[in-house]
Design a protein around this motif. Structure first.
Motif, PDB file in Angstrom:
ATOM      1  N   GLN A 159      -2.439  18.395   3.955  1.00 53.22           N
ATOM      2  CA  GLN A 159      -2.384  16.939   4.145  1.00 53.22           C
ATOM      3  C   GLN A 159      -3.742  16.302   3.881  1.00 53.22           C
ATOM      4  OE1 GLN A 159      -0.960  16.534   8.163  1.00 53.22           O
ATOM      5  NE2 GLN A 159       0.981  17.516   7.679  1.00 53.22           N
TER       6      GLN A 159
ATOM      7  N   TYR B 134      -4.991  16.622   0.112  1.00 52.79           N
ATOM      8  CA  TYR B 134      -4.244  15.746  -0.781  1.00 52.79           C
ATOM      9  C   TYR B 134      -4.580  14.276  -0.525  1.00 52.79           C
ATOM     10  CZ  TYR B 134      -0.532  14.093  -3.803  1.00 52.79           C
ATOM     11  OH  TYR B 134       0.157  13.465  -4.827  1.00 52.79           O
ATOM     12  N   ARG B 135      -4.704  13.894   0.740  1.00 54.76           N
ATOM     13  CA  ARG B 135      -4.958  12.491   1.080  1.00 54.76           C
ATOM     14  C   ARG B 135      -6.409  12.075   0.851  1.00 54.76           C
ATOM     15  NH1 ARG B 135      -3.492  12.311   6.516  1.00 54.76           N
ATOM     16  NH2 ARG B 135      -5.646  12.497   7.144  1.00 54.76           N
TER      17      ARG B 135
ATOM     18  N   HIS C 159       6.773  10.782  -6.730  1.00 64.11           N
ATOM     19  CA  HIS C 159       5.895   9.612  -6.741  1.00 64.11           C
ATOM     20  C   HIS C 159       6.331   8.604  -5.680  1.00 64.11           C
ATOM     21  CE1 HIS C 159       4.697   5.588  -8.340  1.00 64.11           C
ATOM     22  NE2 HIS C 159       3.541   6.209  -8.354  1.00 64.11           N
TER      23      HIS C 159
ATOM     24  N   GLU D 165       8.107   9.126  -2.871  1.00 61.89           N
ATOM     25  CA  GLU D 165       8.226   9.606  -1.497  1.00 61.89           C
ATOM     26  C   GLU D 165       6.930  10.053  -0.831  1.00 61.89           C
ATOM     27  OE1 GLU D 165      11.096  12.734  -1.477  1.00 61.89           O
ATOM     28  OE2 GLU D 165      12.662  11.456  -2.304  1.00 61.89           O
ATOM     29  N   HIS D 166       5.892  10.324  -1.529  1.00 67.61           N
ATOM     30  CA  HIS D 166       4.780  11.059  -0.946  1.00 67.61           C
ATOM     31  C   HIS D 166       3.409  10.393  -1.027  1.00 67.61           C
ATOM     32  CE1 HIS D 166       7.629  14.402  -1.492  1.00 67.61           C
ATOM     33  NE2 HIS D 166       7.031  14.897  -0.462  1.00 67.61           N
ATOM     34  N   ARG D 167       3.242   9.154  -0.800  1.00 64.97           N
ATOM     35  CA  ARG D 167       1.904   8.574  -0.921  1.00 64.97           C
ATOM     36  C   ARG D 167       1.163   9.270  -2.053  1.00 64.97           C
ATOM     37  NH1 ARG D 167       0.133   7.525   5.318  1.00 64.97           N
ATOM     38  NH2 ARG D 167       1.846   6.121   5.717  1.00 64.97           N
ATOM     39  N   PHE D 168       1.743   9.159  -3.165  1.00 62.72           N
ATOM     40  CA  PHE D 168       1.408   9.924  -4.359  1.00 62.72           C
ATOM     41  C   PHE D 168      -0.049   9.753  -4.787  1.00 62.72           C
ATOM     42  CE2 PHE D 168       1.740  10.522  -9.034  1.00 62.72           C
ATOM     43  CZ  PHE D 168       2.234  11.805  -9.022  1.00 62.72           C
ATOM     44  N   ARG D 169      -0.719  10.883  -4.978  1.00 59.21           N
ATOM     45  CA  ARG D 169      -2.093  10.886  -5.471  1.00 59.21           C
ATOM     46  C   ARG D 169      -2.229  11.752  -6.719  1.00 59.21           C
ATOM     47  NH1 ARG D 169      -6.306  12.876  -3.095  1.00 59.21           N
ATOM     48  NH2 ARG D 169      -7.624  11.464  -4.249  1.00 59.21           N
TER      49      ARG D 169
ATOM     50  N   GLN E 210       0.048   8.356 -11.205  1.00 59.23           N
ATOM     51  CA  GLN E 210      -0.998   8.094 -10.214  1.00 59.23           C
ATOM     52  C   GLN E 210      -1.870   6.923 -10.669  1.00 59.23           C
ATOM     53  OE1 GLN E 210      -3.930  11.164  -9.857  1.00 59.23           O
ATOM     54  NE2 GLN E 210      -4.972  10.182  -8.168  1.00 59.23           N
TER      55      GLN E 210
ATOM     56  N   SER F 141       0.199   3.743 -10.610  1.00 59.15           N
ATOM     57  CA  SER F 141       1.022   3.541  -9.405  1.00 59.15           C
ATOM     58  C   SER F 141       2.412   3.049  -9.791  1.00 59.15           C
ATOM     59  CB  SER F 141       0.358   2.559  -8.435  1.00 59.15           C
ATOM     60  OG  SER F 141      -0.835   3.096  -7.946  1.00 59.15           O
TER      61      SER F 141
END
Length: 181
Positions: A17, A20-21, A94, A96-100, A158, A161
Motif C-alpha cells: 500500500q 504504491y501510494r 484504473h 478501482e485502485h487510486r491508480f498510479r 496514469q 488520469s
C-alpha cells in the motif's frame, strides 16, 4: 511459526500500500513498522534491508498480477476476446485502485540501477509479461507489439488520469491481430 507468517504478511500488505501510494523512496522502514503494527525486531527478522523487502514485495505483486491475467483470459476462446479482457482489466484497474500506473515501473524510475536485486525483480516481471503475450499470440512480432501497447496504456492511463489510452491500445491491438504478417 504461524505468527511469523501473519507478521510477514502484514508487513508486505502495508508495504504494498505504501510503496504504491507514496513511492519507494518516500516510504521509510519506520513508517512500515508503525503502520503494520509489528515490532522492529520482528520486521528485521523477516526483512534485513529495505531492498530485500522491496524485492519480496515485487515478486509477490508479480505473482498476484499473473494470477489475475491468467484468470481473466482462461475461459476466453479466441485471441480477440483474450485481448479485450486484458485491456478491460486495465480500465477496471484504473477505475478501482487510486491508480498510479505500473508499480514496477514506478519503483524502477525511483531506484534506477542502484539496486541490482530490485532491478532484477522488475526485469523478471516484465519478461514474464512479454512471455505471457507470446503464449497468447504465436506470432512473435505481433506479441511484442501488443506487449508494448499494453505497457504504454498502463502508463498513459496514469499520465492522463483517463481510460482512453487503454481503449485506444485495445483497438490497435485487435487491428494488429487481424494483419496477415
Amino acid at each position: 511459526m504461524k505468527t511469523e507468517s501473519k507478521v510477514r504478511r502484514r508487513i508486505l500488505e502495508t508495504t504494498g500500500q505504501l510503496f504504491y501510494r507514496q513511492g519507494y523512496q518516500s516510504t521509510g522502514i519506520n513508517q512500515i513498522i508503525a503502520e503494520s503494527g509489528v515490532a522492529k525486531a520482528s520486521f528485521y527478522s523477516h526483512f534485513p534491508t529495505k531492498e530485500d523487502l522491496c524485492a519480496t514485495y515485487l515478486k509477490l505483486e508479480s505473482d498476484a498480477w499473473f494470477t489475475i491475467l491468467k484468470r481473466i483470459t482462461l475461459d476466453e476462446k479466441n485471441i480477440d476476446n483474450k485481448l479485450d479482457a486484458l485491456f478491460n482489466h486495465l480500465i477496471e484497474f484504473h477505475a478501482e485502485h487510486r491508480f498510479r500506473g505500473c508499480a514496477f515501473l514506478n519503483i524502477r524510475a525511483e531506484v534506477g540501477s542502484s539496486s541490482p536485486k530490485i532491478a532484477q525483480e522488475i526485469l523478471t516481471h516484465k519478461t514474464r509479461l512479454l512471455n505471457f503475450f507470446h503464449s497468447l499470440i504465436p506470432n512473435e512480432k505481433k506479441a511484442k507489439h501488443i506487449y508494448v501497447l499494453y505497457e504504454a496504456a498502463l502508463m498513459e492511463c496514469q499520465v492522463f488520469s483517463a481510460n482512453w489510452p487503454a481503449e485506444e491500445a485495445r483497438e490497435f491491438a485487435l487491428e494488429i491481430i487481424k494483419l496477415d504478417h
